[in-house]
Write an enzyme that holds these catalytic residues in place. Structure first.
Site, short mmCIF file in Angstrom:
data_model
loop_
_atom_site.label_atom_id
_atom_site.label_comp_id
_atom_site.label_asym_id
_atom_site.label_seq_id
_atom_site.Cartn_x
_atom_site.Cartn_y
_atom_site.Cartn_z
CB SER A 89 37.77 24.00 -9.59
OG SER A 89 37.08 22.84 -9.13
CE LYS A 227 36.31 28.12 -10.04
NZ LYS A 227 37.19 27.92 -9.15
CB THR A 228 40.81 29.44 -6.74
OG1 THR A 228 39.36 28.92 -6.37
CG2 THR A 228 41.31 30.97 -6.65
N GLY A 229 41.40 26.54 -8.30
CA GLY A 229 41.48 25.21 -9.24
C GLY A 229 42.28 24.39 -8.23
#
Length: 290
Positions: A89, A227-229
């Site tokens: 993501s 932002k994470t993923g």
């Protein structure tokens, strides 16, 4: 080679339509600048003291940071830092940029209707705008954005950005999740740095919207943006990301944390945040003194 069915790209700002020739000239110029100035780890400082935070959570991983003022890059686990894996993501950063730039997303308030399919993440089961979709990392929202962008246009932008291995393969709505597209932590660091300074080949309005979406914590001492993923690689390892910057006294530091573990039951959301914040705390952040 140009995609066969694209003759113009419509840019929302000022209602202008720019010919593909002019767009490609601009993209080529930015592309050269981007590729020549990508983040280099040749002279990086290696900090093995950071291993303790990964060991404490029983995971493998890497961390990298760039001090914008000095240009100094600090890395833990260079081998993993320069190895490519799926962006998961974190690709929502680029998906958002392309969606806005091409007019498929008008702005952060654009709502996409829920498709009615119940998913395990309850936060995704409703209509939502891009700002909320980015915050809750709504996969269905961004899959629809990618479908609206289309494979040819998406490929043009991936090539222009030199984003990782630039591979879409066959599935326009899952290539960042199915191990087609891959990027290294080092490349992610270069990407967020250029986003912060609006140096990517997008209009400033486009980049400003995404910069604002990245903000997670903002107070008088610091601003933390990321932002994470979370995804699974070809060997069934869980891959977690946290990419962004922390700003104190108007001075940015860019960072990337990557987690790698075979544990399918890991609380990835907690682990990646804990490791990142512990490292930043060790380096003296969160006190407004950096």
């Amino acid at each position: 080679m140009l995609p066969p069915n694209i003759s113009t790209i419509k840019i929302p700002a000022k209602n202008n339509t720019i010919t593909m020739k002019n767009v490609l000239f601009s993209l080529f110029t930015f592309c050269v600048l981007f590729s020549l100035s990508s983040c280099s780890v040749n002279n990086a400082k290696i900090d093995n003291s950071l291993k303790q935070y990964f060991d404490a959570n029983k995971v493998d991983g890497c961390f990298s940071m760039e001090n914008n003022k000095t240009g100094e890059i600090t890395v833990y686990n260079m081998a993993l830092d320069t190895a490519r894996t799926l962006p998961a993501s974190t690709f929502k950063i680029v998906n958002s940029l392309i969606g806005i730039e091409t007019g498929k997303i008008t702005d952060e308030k654009m709502v996409i209707k829920w498709d009615g399919i119940k998913r395990s993440n309850e936060a995704w089961n409703k209509d939502m705008d891009m700002a909320e979709a980015f915050k809750v990392s709504c996969v269905p929202y961004y899959q629809e954005v990618a479908r609206r962008i289309g494979k040819d246009t998406m490929q043009l932008w991936l090539d222009s950005l030199h984003y990782g291995n630039m591979q879409i393969d066959t599935h326009i709505d899952s290539f960042w999740l199915d191990n087609s597209l891959k990027i290294s932590a080092d490349e992610q660091l270069g990407l967020v740095q250029r986003l912060y300074f609006s140096q990517l080949p997008f209009q400033k309005r486009t980049q400003k919207i995404v910069q604002d979406l990245m903000v997670q914590e903002n107070n008088t001492l610091y601003k933390l943006c990321y932002k994470t993923g979370w995804g699974t690689d070809e060997n069934n390892n869980q891959i977690g990301w946290m990419v962004g910057w922390i700003e104190e006294n108007m001075h940015p530091y860019f960072f990337v944390t990557q987690i790698k573990t075979a544990d399918k039951n890991i609380d990835m959301a907690k682990v990646r945040l804990d490791i990142t914040k512990n490292i930043l705390t060790q380096y003296g952040f969160f006190k407004g003194r950096m």
